[in-house]
Design a protein around this motif. Structure first.
Motif, PDB file in Angstrom:
ATOM      1  N   LEU A  76      34.566  37.991  36.760  1.00 49.45           N
ATOM      2  CA  LEU A  76      34.623  37.692  35.468  1.00 49.45           C
ATOM      3  C   LEU A  76      34.779  36.118  35.059  1.00 49.45           C
ATOM      4  O   LEU A  76      34.209  35.607  34.624  1.00 49.45           O
ATOM      5  N   ASN A  77      35.858  35.495  36.023  1.00 57.82           N
ATOM      6  CA  ASN A  77      35.979  34.109  36.087  1.00 57.82           C
ATOM      7  C   ASN A  77      34.647  33.147  36.666  1.00 57.82           C
ATOM      8  O   ASN A  77      34.577  32.021  36.077  1.00 57.82           O
ATOM      9  N   ARG A  78      33.888  33.828  37.441  1.00 55.64           N
ATOM     10  CA  ARG A  78      32.798  33.023  37.911  1.00 55.64           C
ATOM     11  C   ARG A  78      31.615  33.000  36.958  1.00 55.64           C
ATOM     12  O   ARG A  78      30.881  32.264  37.014  1.00 55.64           O
ATOM     13  N   GLU A  79      31.343  34.130  36.259  1.00 56.11           N
ATOM     14  CA  GLU A  79      30.049  34.274  35.510  1.00 56.11           C
ATOM     15  C   GLU A  79      29.927  33.595  34.190  1.00 56.11           C
ATOM     16  O   GLU A  79      31.164  33.052  33.792  1.00 56.11           O
ATOM     17  N   ASN A  80      28.940  33.316  33.585  1.00 56.62           N
ATOM     18  CA  ASN A  80      28.676  32.517  32.315  1.00 56.62           C
ATOM     19  C   ASN A  80      29.060  33.361  31.225  1.00 56.62           C
ATOM     20  O   ASN A  80      29.673  34.689  31.429  1.00 56.62           O
ATOM     21  N   VAL A  81      28.987  32.965  29.971  1.00 56.85           N
ATOM     22  CA  VAL A  81      29.728  33.794  29.015  1.00 56.85           C
ATOM     23  C   VAL A  81      28.892  34.921  28.738  1.00 56.85           C
ATOM     24  O   VAL A  81      29.592  36.090  28.338  1.00 56.85           O
TER      25      VAL A  81
END
Length: 232
Positions: A76-81
């Protein structure tokens, strides 16, 4: 010396308080009339988004190991919006003979016997066949030349799922299931429970959820009651 016991952090309670505060700050209402409460178009879907966040694997860690929870949160923290939004509030596409593929509400009311649903929750992709569609497929109608339209309907969600899988890493799990089947739980767990076993009526050809969770409509009404007095 006895050390004071530190209060355990409750993420759901924190999210609820944050949502009430935001709605109290930016909502419009008429005094003593909770039903008049409204948010601007830019924030209108925010409570619904928070509803799905509260039910997501990022907050509800029950039945997940600590490693699984850590993995979900790292992704979740790694991916884009855009991808993060799909993880929290999955997308749902409906396929039927009556219309072209179209977005559907993430609600149990989207289930119909003559409809195929494609759920994308980022980590899992579900192709869900309604009861009638599943019966026709098992009867082999799609293999008959006179039912080419049915064959195309069956193939369409698979083609769309393949396109999603090709562009995504880590590769999501693909689940193909039928209404009332055991694998249908992968879809049902993500839907808003607007119809449950406690509901007065069951939608024709649809489905109900066996859960005591409140639906987003009930949550919205409760939010109105909590928010309006706080800004009076």
């Amino acid at each position: 010396m006895i050390l004071g016991k530190q209060a355990e952090f409750d993420p759901i309670r924190w999210l609820d308080k944050a949502l009430i505060h935001i709605c109290a700050r930016f909502g419009d209402y008429q005094k003593d009339s909770p039903s008049s409460f409204s948010l601007s178009s830019r924030l209108s879907i925010f409570p619904q988004f928070m509803f799905h966040l509260r039910r997501s694997q990022f907050v509800q860690v029950f039945n997940n190991s600590p490693d699984e929870t850590a993995y979900f949160r790292v992704i979740l923290n790694r991916e884009n919006v855009a991808n993060s939004a799909v993880m929290i509030q999955p997308s749902l596409i409906s396929y039927s003979f009556h219309s072209v593929p179209e977005p559907a509400f993430l609600d149990v009311a989207a289930i119909a016997a003559d409809r195929i649903l494609l759920l994308d929750s980022y980590f899992t992709i579900v192709i869900f066949h309604g009861a009638t569609i599943a019966q026709w497929r098992k009867a082999g109608y799609h293999n008959q030349p006179e039912h080419q339209a049915f064959a195309q309907l069956l193939q369409a969600p698979h083609d769309d799922a393949d396109e999603i899988i090709k562009e995504r890493f880590p590769v999501p799990r693909l689940v193909i299931c039928d209404q009332h089947g055991s694998q249908a739980r992968f879809l049902l767990a993500k839907l808003n429970p607007s119809a449950t076993y406690n509901s007065d009526s069951r939608p024709p050809g649809g489905d109900v959820l066996f859960t005591d969770d409140a639906c987003s409509i009930s949550d919205s009404r409760f939010l109105q009651k909590l928010t309006t007095p706080s800004i009076c």
